[in-house]
Structure formats: structure tokens, C-alpha cells
Design an enzyme around this catalytic site. Structure first.
Site, mmCIF file in Angstrom:
data_model
loop_
_atom_site.group_PDB
_atom_site.id
_atom_site.type_symbol
_atom_site.label_atom_id
_atom_site.label_comp_id
_atom_site.label_asym_id
_atom_site.label_seq_id
_atom_site.Cartn_x
_atom_site.Cartn_y
_atom_site.Cartn_z
ATOM 1 N N HIS A 160 0.847 -1.333 -0.120
ATOM 2 C CA HIS A 160 -0.057 -0.112 -0.114
ATOM 3 C C HIS A 160 0.813 1.386 -0.070
ATOM 4 C CE1 HIS A 160 -2.776 2.857 1.783
ATOM 5 N NE2 HIS A 160 -3.629 2.376 1.442
ATOM 6 N N ASP A 178 3.334 -4.771 8.216
ATOM 7 C CA ASP A 178 2.096 -3.914 8.032
ATOM 8 C C ASP A 178 0.985 -4.994 8.043
ATOM 9 O OD1 ASP A 178 -0.118 -2.492 7.004
ATOM 10 O OD2 ASP A 178 0.913 -1.793 5.278
ATOM 11 N N GLN A 235 -4.308 -5.091 6.805
ATOM 12 C CA GLN A 235 -5.376 -6.031 6.401
ATOM 13 C C GLN A 235 -5.345 -7.404 7.185
ATOM 14 O OE1 GLN A 235 -7.740 -5.116 4.344
ATOM 15 N NE2 GLN A 235 -6.811 -3.184 3.663
ATOM 16 N N LYS A 264 -10.284 -0.553 10.472
ATOM 17 C CA LYS A 264 -10.307 -1.902 9.690
ATOM 18 C C LYS A 264 -10.651 -3.055 10.501
ATOM 19 C CE LYS A 264 -7.114 -0.457 6.256
ATOM 20 N NZ LYS A 264 -7.813 0.367 4.972
ATOM 21 N N CYS A 276 -4.829 2.436 -3.801
ATOM 22 C CA CYS A 276 -3.422 2.946 -3.091
ATOM 23 C C CYS A 276 -2.397 1.826 -3.164
ATOM 24 C CB CYS A 276 -3.669 3.115 -1.699
ATOM 25 S SG CYS A 276 -4.699 4.779 -1.540
HETATM 26 N N1 7TS Z 1 -1.639 -0.776 4.711
HETATM 27 C C1 7TS Z 1 -2.614 -1.589 4.324
HETATM 28 C C2 7TS Z 1 -1.998 -3.048 3.549
HETATM 29 C C3 7TS Z 1 -3.648 -0.996 3.682
HETATM 30 O O1 7TS Z 1 -4.483 -1.652 3.417
HETATM 31 C C4 7TS Z 1 -3.942 0.227 4.218
HETATM 32 C C5 7TS Z 1 -5.309 0.941 3.847
HETATM 33 C C6 7TS Z 1 -3.183 0.981 4.971
HETATM 34 C C7 7TS Z 1 -1.824 0.241 5.126
HETATM 35 C C8 7TS Z 1 -3.250 2.331 5.459
HETATM 36 O O2 7TS Z 1 -4.328 2.324 6.542
HETATM 37 P P1 7TS Z 1 -4.792 3.442 7.198
HETATM 38 O O3 7TS Z 1 -6.011 3.133 7.960
HETATM 39 O O4 7TS Z 1 -3.778 4.229 7.925
HETATM 40 O O5 7TS Z 1 -5.259 4.535 5.989
HETATM 41 N N2 7TS Z 1 -6.181 0.255 3.063
HETATM 42 C C9 7TS Z 1 -7.256 0.806 2.353
HETATM 43 C C10 7TS Z 1 -7.841 0.178 1.194
HETATM 44 O O6 7TS Z 1 -7.474 -0.852 0.690
HETATM 45 N N3 7TS Z 1 -8.966 0.856 0.863
HETATM 46 O O7 7TS Z 1 -8.994 1.989 1.605
HETATM 47 C C11 7TS Z 1 -8.033 2.073 2.426
#
Ligand code: 7TS
Length: 417
Positions: A134, A211, A214, A237, A375
Site C-alpha cells: 500500500h 504492515d 489487512q 479496519k 492505493c
Molecule cells: N496498509 C495496508 C495494507 C492497507 O490496506 C491500508 C489501507 C493501509 C496500510 C493504510 O491504513 P490507514 O488506516 O492508515 O489508512 N487500505 C485501504 C484500502 O485498501 N482501501 O482503503 C484503504
């Protein structure tokens, strides 16, 4: 719409109908149809237990933490710190000191890059990430490279969307200082062999960040057994509120790192001559934190613990298998991400229909999917597509919803014929 999963006769340990009743948002209709929410990789819905925890905090004991001697402040502080312990047990960390509350996975990665990375890495040191990251696990490292002269190396993926481990082995060397890889890809659903990745990095004395944005919602996490140095995830999430996330770090590493931000709560003593910082975890928690968010995260973890992450993983595995077989029968549909080890994410293209148009058509039927690059632009580049449509599952989704989703895909094909 909510038929029982009918893939095989193995009894499922999840009463999905009962669990769905905990999610008020799922009870609504969208565009006149029952909502089918298949955008869980972007953010998950919140059970009433989490919503109530927010309501209770603001109605009954809203107060700043760690500062007051009064009753409300003591109550808020206790709830906040109790949530930290809940996070520790959820990911099997050794100590509450290793649990740092941040805004989300993105902030956690930036914290590690700027605090650990900037103080330890220099010209020519190498940082290894992967092609399936990401943007949150790419850009902070690029910034660090610009600041320090470190060099970014990328583990390539194959056409199934799996890391090419032989190439990873070749990238590792004396100069490798940091390896930062996703546990599960948000664009492909691939579950990476993180244990092996960590072991190989440690053999080269490199520090590893995983990371888990997910992974946390779909699988049990044991940071000690994984032996990772840093692990990050986002609350939103994980059925918790937005604006709260977790950085896990090994205590000795966190202890040795400089603060990321300065301000209140992260100091022991301030004078103009010298400031002494707080101990862990407060050293990394400057300013008034997202107190309600932390309490909500604790409530979400309580909720998940009561269901059991193993039961969730088992159910979602079956549901993904069911959905994968079903979409394969849709003519012109190509799945992007066919790794052997996958979870909960179905990325695809449908011949002759732009993913955005598909997303709009499905929305008419009350179905929420995500379309775009997710992303993860390098993943799109690898598969030579500008975007994909992505259905991402949670434990509250049903095979009946998948059936309805497939019907809607067929309908979309008819419209674009
Ligand atoms: N890493 C992964 C693997 C992600 O899927 C996401 C967000 C992030 C980092 C960042 O997370 P945040 O909560 O700090 O924004 N992924 C997604 C997505 O797949 N669609 O919207 C956000």
C-alpha cells in the site's frame, strides 16, 4: 440474501445471522435494496458494542487522561489503559509498554521511518519493501531515503500476486537495514510468508516492520511468535472507530528511539535547558490522544475475542472460496491476485466494463465494492490495469450476499453488451 454458507458440510462455529444483528448499519436499504457491504478492506462496520462504548464515554466519563485526580479522569484513564492491555493480549505482545496508540497504520509506519529510520539509517543503507505494498508502506520509506541517502529495494511479485522469495533472498545483504512488508495485500488478498521473511531479514541483522492493516481483522496475530520488530494496524479496519491505530515495537528498540512528536504527556520534566522524556509507551504519545477511539478499539477486541479469530478465519476462508468459484463462472471476469495463500479479498476486472462503471451499477443494487488502484499503484502497473473492482469480505458477509453480487455482475454484463 442471508442463506447459510453451503460449500461443504463442515459445521461452522460462527452464527453469522446472530452476529449481523450486532451491526445496525447492515440493517438498512441502499437504493431500495438491502445493503450488501463488500468494502471491508477500506473500512469495516462497527458493532453496537463499539458504538455504545463511544456513547458511554461521552455521556458518562468524558475527561482527559493521565492528568486529573478527579473521578471522571481516573475512570477515563483506567479505560484507556485497560484497552492498551486488551491490545497487548490480542497481538500477544510481551508488555503494555510495547503498545503505542497512533492514528492508524499510516501514522505508525511514518513514526518508525522518522524515529527509528532517521536516527539509524544513513547513506547507502538499504530498505527492502515489496511490489505489493500500500502507498502507506512505500512513501514514508521514500521520504526517509530522500532525507538520509538510504536506498529503496523492491521484492518483485509473480503473476499470481505472490512475493518472489528467491528475489528477496538476493536483495538481502550487508547493507540491508530495514525490511517493511505487508502481512496481507489489500489489492490482491495475498497472505505473505511473514515468518520466513522475518527470519531471513534477521539472519542479515535487519529490522522488520510488518504492515498488518489487512491482517488484524482476519487472522490471529502473535508478534512474539512471528518475532517481528514492529507491527502496525488500524482500528477502523478492525471494527473499531476511525482515527485510532497501533504501533507494536520491541521494547528495547522503542526505548532506544527518539520521540516522533513533542508535546504534553510525553515528557517527565521540561525546562528551557533540558527536557526529559516519559517512559514507554508515553514517550510516543504526545498530546491528548483519541481517548474514545482507544476505548472503542478495546471494545472491538473484546467483541472479536468473544467470536474467536480462528472461527472468523475459518469462515472467511470458506466464504472466499465460495465467492472465488462463483465469480469464475462470470464470462469475461479476470481475477487479479490468485495466490495460493489468500484471504478475504477478490480483486477483478470485467471485460468491456470500466471498474468505476461497474461500481456504480452495483451500487444501484445496494452493493458496496471499491474500484480504483486501492492505493497500490505498483500492483496495478504489474498487472497492466489502471484499476480493479474489489469485493472484500468480513465475517458478517454471507453466501447469500455473494449470490446476489454475482447476479448483479451478470446484470452489468447485459447492460454493457
Ligand atoms: N496498509 C495496508 C495494507 C492497507 O490496506 C491500508 C489501507 C493501509 C496500510 C493504510 O491504513 P490507514 O488506516 O492508515 O489508512 N487500505 C485501504 C484500502 O485498501 N482501501 O482503503 C484503504
Amino acid at each position: 440474501m442471508t442463506s447459510a454458507l453451503k460449500i461443504d458440510s463442515t459445521p461452522l462455529r460462527l452464527d453469522v445471522e446472530k452476529l449481523r444483528a450486532d451491526f445496525p448499519i447492515l440493517q438498512q436499504r441502499v437504493n431500495g435494496r438491502p445493503l450488501v457491504y463488500l468494502d471491508n478492506a477500506a473500512t469495516t462496520q462497527k458493532p453496537v458494542q463499539v458504538i455504545t462504548s463511544q456513547d458511554q464515554y461521552y455521556r458518562e466519563y468524558n475527561s482527559n487522561i493521565h492528568r486529573g485526580v478527579h473521578t471522571l479522569s481516573s475512570k477515563a484513564t483506567a479505560a484507556f489503559e485497560q484497552a492498551r492491555s486488551r491490545v497487548r493480549t490480542f497481538i500477544h505482545a510481551a508488555s503494555d509498554k510495547e503498545i503505542i496508540f497512533v492514528r492508524g497504520a499510516t501514522e505508525a509506519i511514518n513514526l518508525v521511518a522518522q524515529s527509528y529510520g532517521r536516527s539509524r539509517l544513513g547513506q547507502g543503507d538499504e530498505i527492502i519493501i515489496s511490489e505489493m505494498e500500500h502507498h502507506s508502506n512505500i512513501v514514508p520509506w521514500q521520504l526517509l531515503c530522500e532525507q538520509t541517502g538510504a536506498i529503496l529495494k523492491v521484492i518483485p511479485i509473480n503473476d499470481d500476486g505472490e512475493l518472489i522469495m528467491d528475489e528477496y533472498a538476493k536483495l538481502l545483504g550487508e547493507k540491508t537495514a530495514m525490511v517493511a512488508v505487508t502481512h496481507i495485500s489489500n489489492a490482491l488478498g495475498t497472505i505473505n510468508p511473514v515468518r520466513q521473511i522475518i527470519e531471513m531479514a534477521h539472519a542479515h541483522a535487519a529490522v522488520v516492520l510488518i504492515d498488518g492493516a489487512q491482517a488484524a481483522p482476519h487472522t490471529g496475530i502473535d508478534v512474539q511468535s512471528l518475532d517481528c520488530d514492529f507491527y502496525v494496524f488500524s482500528g477502523h479496519k478492525l471494527f473499531a472507530p476511525t482515527g485510532i491505530g497501533v504501533l507494536y515495537g520491541r521494547q528495547h528498540l522503542l526505548d532506544s528511539m527518539p520521540p516522533y512528536q513533542g508535546g504534553g504527556d510525553m515528557i517527565r520534566m521540561v525546562s528551557f535547558a533540558k527536557t526529559l522524556y516519559s517512559d514507554l509507551p508515553y514517550k510516543f504519545e504526545a498530546g491528548t490522544p483519541n481517548i474514545a477511539g482507544v476505548i472503542g478499539l478495546g471494545a472491538a477486541i473484546d467483541y472479536l475475542d468473544a467470536i474467536g479469530m480462528d472461527a472468523i478465519a475459518q469462515y472467511e476462508h470458506k466464504l472466499l472460496g465460495y465467492a472465488t468459484s462463483a465469480v469464475k463462472a462470470v464470462p469475461g471476469l479476470k481475477i487479479i491476485g490468485t495466490a495460493r495463500d489468500k484471504t478475504s479479498i477478490l480483486s477483478f476486472t470485467l471485460e468491456g466494463i470500466h471498474p468505476h462503471d461497474l461500481g456504480t451499477i452495483l451500487d444501484y443494487d445496494g452493493i458496496a465494492i471499491r474500484t480504483g488502484h486501492h492505493c497500490a499503484m505498483p500492483v496495478m502497473e504489474h498487472f497492466h490495469v489502471p484499476a480493479t473492482a474489489r469485493a472484500s469480505l468480513a465475517f458478517y458477509n454471507t453466501s447469500g450476499e455473494i449470490d446476489y453480487f454475482i447476479q448483479s455482475l451478470h446484470k452489468a454484463r447485459e447492460i454493457f453488451r
